[in-house]
Design a protein around this motif. Structure first.
Motif, PDB file in Angstrom:
ATOM      1  N   LEU A 117       0.992  -1.281  -0.059  1.00 57.47           N
ATOM      2  CA  LEU A 117       0.079  -0.126   0.006  1.00 57.47           C
ATOM      3  C   LEU A 117       0.794   1.255   0.164  1.00 57.47           C
ATOM      4  O   LEU A 117       0.383   2.375  -0.431  1.00 57.47           O
ATOM      5  N   THR A 118       2.171   1.214   0.656  1.00 56.63           N
ATOM      6  CA  THR A 118       2.915   2.191   0.563  1.00 56.63           C
ATOM      7  C   THR A 118       3.382   2.719  -0.539  1.00 56.63           C
ATOM      8  O   THR A 118       3.510   3.709  -1.036  1.00 56.63           O
ATOM      9  N   TYR A 119       3.880   1.528  -1.604  1.00 55.24           N
ATOM     10  CA  TYR A 119       4.133   1.947  -2.967  1.00 55.24           C
ATOM     11  C   TYR A 119       3.004   2.401  -3.733  1.00 55.24           C
ATOM     12  O   TYR A 119       3.262   3.502  -4.467  1.00 55.24           O
ATOM     13  N   LEU A 120       1.696   1.988  -3.583  1.00 55.05           N
ATOM     14  CA  LEU A 120       0.531   2.626  -4.084  1.00 55.05           C
ATOM     15  C   LEU A 120       0.207   4.180  -3.807  1.00 55.05           C
ATOM     16  O   LEU A 120       0.067   4.946  -4.776  1.00 55.05           O
ATOM     17  N   LEU A 121       0.657   4.307  -2.549  1.00 57.00           N
ATOM     18  CA  LEU A 121       0.501   5.658  -2.243  1.00 57.00           C
ATOM     19  C   LEU A 121       1.457   6.852  -2.675  1.00 57.00           C
ATOM     20  O   LEU A 121       1.302   7.948  -2.811  1.00 57.00           O
TER      21      LEU A 121
END
Lengths: 456, 219
Positions: free
Chosen positions: B187-191
């Protein structure tokens, strides 16, 4: 007017600096959160595993105690004190060592024979015996009703695994050996399971970004669920076998034939019920995925977009997979247990062992049938059809008659359609000890006094 | 207290093309105290009237209402966004009335009540309203109180809502256009994909606010 001073270039410059500071602060806070989360996660998994392993070992020590007390015909009612060993001291409940004549020590874990040593009151217990080699002290009464102590030895994991499950069924029966073998495999899996190694902080952040910890949560939940389901199934089988052995009929062959007929009659229905349940759970899981994190329920554009975003994240993937695999695991455990028991129904063995095996299979089928219509819209007509009752019959009577026909009181607590007290009352006609399981005090006293034996 | 007659005189002279500096010199020659003249000019700058608000480009006002209604619909608060639109229109008329009647204290109180009203109608939009109010206070003092607080507040409210809609539309574009093409990841990469949008927020507000006030002459 406003905005004239400084200009857009200065604004961008100032904002860029603020943005970089904001990013650095966010990364620092985020890293702290990740490390904290990872450490808590690993600690939690290790503690849970340790607790389950300790519990498993304790169960094995309990079985050993029961074997020893049973072998020497000691009282079943015993008092236990664990031994807590610190650097130089052994701590235990000192009262347990009072008024003791004999101490049973150096017990053999295969024969359950122990060395009998008179208690020397000149010395404290911890000086008379090297208590550091023992796990628990058990106080009970011998045949002469005198208090005695049993020193339960501290055992290695392998030695503990080899201790059989204490049961009223003779260990030489094939079905008993099979159940013990399966218990052995489950306990071995639990005791051999290793805690995850604590990694460095940098590695924790890397693993977090790779979605490792969410997969770890998923795997540990699946592991514990699988162990729980297997143990539940084995305990249930053992309980059924013990109950059946308690009321072993004179004509075992006739009972075996009777069970075989019931099994042949209901097996296909149980298979159908499992297939139906499998399809229903697949549909439910696909519906529940959207609302897994509470988003996607209001159906607004924001909810839908968040759902779309989260569906691409590893958290979502791990938990969606967990939901699906938990459903599959439950289904497959039930299905495998049923199929395996059905395939082994013709195993060459003694008549008693066969009777117990068929009873276990019969109860397994009965449980599947009784709980098969839980998810149906029209539960009552589904259940009437599954249990071969006429449509329009009273569903409570139908289930009650089915349980009485199967002749297993343990099923009384398995259906929401029947009154448990009424169910136990039916079985109290065969064995008045079932009166004790009735919850309603008035009904219980009437049952125990024999006033309701004839179903009044 | 500002001399309202003096302020009216300055206002009439300004309409004839005289600058503040020229008028201040004339008044000092006529024997008025410097402090009294400055107070009258400040009073004039802080006064609100409907015509001044209408100097905000009409397309921005239309986009603002579209943004308010669109965001309301997207967040499941469409009815609330209609209510807020009505409240804002009515508030402009009320503010104009208060200033015509020189009810200065009431108009300030009304501005605070208006922001609180947002909280009761929609806590989500209250966040935007309170943000615009805080920014407006900051600008008000930065400009040495030479502006009307309500006007600045309205201008920033318009800027914030339009920015919110633009950011939301870009977010939707990423979620429905780019995210499905990516593999499942942290989710960090997506954000991280949304970082440029976050970076663009203050410049957008700055630019839109400048656009709002570009034709505005607060006299």
């Amino acid at each position: 007017m406003i905005g004239k001073r400084g200009g857009i270039a200065r604004f961008f410059c100032v904002w860029s600096i603020i943005f970089v500071i904001f990013l650095i602060v966010t990364i620092l806070i985020g890293s702290g959160y990740v490390v904290n989360f990872a450490e808590k996660q690993q600690k939690s998994i290790s503690e849970t595993l340790q607790s389950i392993q300790d519990n498993t070992k304790q169960q094995k020590y309990n079985h050993l105690t029961k074997f020893i007390t049973s072998k020497h015909n000691f009282s079943d009612d015993f008092q236990e004190s664990p031994l807590l060993i610190t650097d130089n001291q052994v701590l235990f409940d000192q009262n347990i060592a009072d008024n003791i004549e004999l101490v049973y020590t150096n017990c053999n874990i295969n024969t359950f024979n122990c060395e009998q040593v008179p208690r020397n009151y000149q010395l404290p217990l911890q000086e008379q015996f090297n208590l550091k080699n023992f796990q628990t002290i058990v106080k009970t009464k011998n045949q002469e009703n005198k208090d005695i102590l049993i020193l339960i030895p501290k055992l290695s994991d392998d030695a503990l695994l080899n201790i059989l499950i204490f049961s009223t069924i003779p260990n030489d029966l094939q079905i008993s050996q099979e159940i013990n073998g399966e218990f052995y495999n489950v306990f071995k899996t639990v005791l051999k399971k290793k805690s995850p190694a604590i990694t460095s902080k940098t590695e924790m952040i890397k693993l977090y970004l790779d979605g490792f910890f969410f997969q770890q949560i998923k795997e540990s939940v699946l592991f514990y669920t699988e162990i729980g389901l297997k143990l539940g199934s084995l305990n249930s089988a053992l309980e059924v076998a013990e109950e059946e052995y308690k009321y072993l009929p004179n004509n075992v062959n006739q009972k075996v034939e009777e069970y075989q007929q019931t099994i042949d009659f209901y097996y296909q229905k149980a298979q159908q019920a499992l297939q139906k349940s499998k399809q229903q759970s697949k549909q439910e899981q696909s519906q529940n995925i959207q609302s897994l994190f509470g988003y996607g329920q209001d159906n607004t554009l924001v909810d839908k977009s968040l759902s779309k975003l989260f569906s691409k994240s590893d958290i979502s993937k791990a938990f969606i997979e967990l939901g699906l695999e938990l459903g599959k695991l439950r289904q497959s455990t039930q299905e495998n247990a049923l199929n395996q028991a059905y395939q082994n129904r013709n195993a060459v063995e003694s008549e008693t062992s066969k009777l117990l095996r068929l009873k276990i299979l019969q109860i397994h089928i009965a449980k599947i049938l009784i709980s098969s219509c839980e998810d149906e819209t029209n539960r009552q007509s589904c259940l009437l059809n599954t249990l071969n009752c006429k449509s329009g019959d009273d569903v409570n009577n139908c289930v009650l008659n089915f349980i009485v026909k199967i002749n297993s009181p343990s099923l009384c607590e398995h259906s929401r359609f029947i009154d448990q007290d009424q169910c136990y009352l039916e079985f109290s006609k065969i064995d008045s000890s079932f009166c004790a399981r009735i919850r309603d005090d008035y009904l219980k006293s009437q049952c125990e006094s024999g006033a309701l034996v004839n179903g009044e | 207290m500002a001399n309202k007659k003096l302020a009216d005189w300055i206002k009439n002279e300004e309409l004839q093309g005289y600058s503040d500096e020229e008028l201040e010199k004339t008044l000092l020659k006529r024997g008025y105290a410097k402090e009294e003249v400055e107070k009258a000019i400040l009073y004039l700058r802080q006064k609100f009237h409907l015509k001044a608000l209408l100097h905000i480009p009409i397309y921005l006002i239309i986009i603002f209402f579209v943004s308010l209604l669109f965001l309301g619909w997207a967040f499941g608060e469409f009815v609330n966004s209609i209510i807020l639109s009505a409240i804002l229109i009515i508030s402009v008329l009320i503010m104009d009335f208060f200033d015509k009647k020189n009810m200065d204290l009431i108009s300030w109180t009304f501005l605070i009540v208006l922001d609180i009203l947002f909280l009761f109608v929609s806590p989500l939009f209250f966040i935007v309203a309170i943000a615009s109010f805080i920014l407006a206070i900051g600008l008000f003092f930065k400009e040495k109180r030479q502006v009307n607080l309500y006007l600045i507040n309205m201008s920033l409210l318009i800027s914030l809502f339009i920015t919110a809609m633009i950011i939301f539309l870009v977010y939707l574009g990423i979620v429905y256009g780019i995210i499905p093409l990516l593999p499942t990841t942290s989710l960090t990469y997506l954000l991280l994909i949304f970082l440029p949008i976050i970076y663009a927020i203050p410049p957008l507000i700055y630019f839109l606010n400048k656009l709002c006030l570009s034709k505005l002459k607060i006299n």
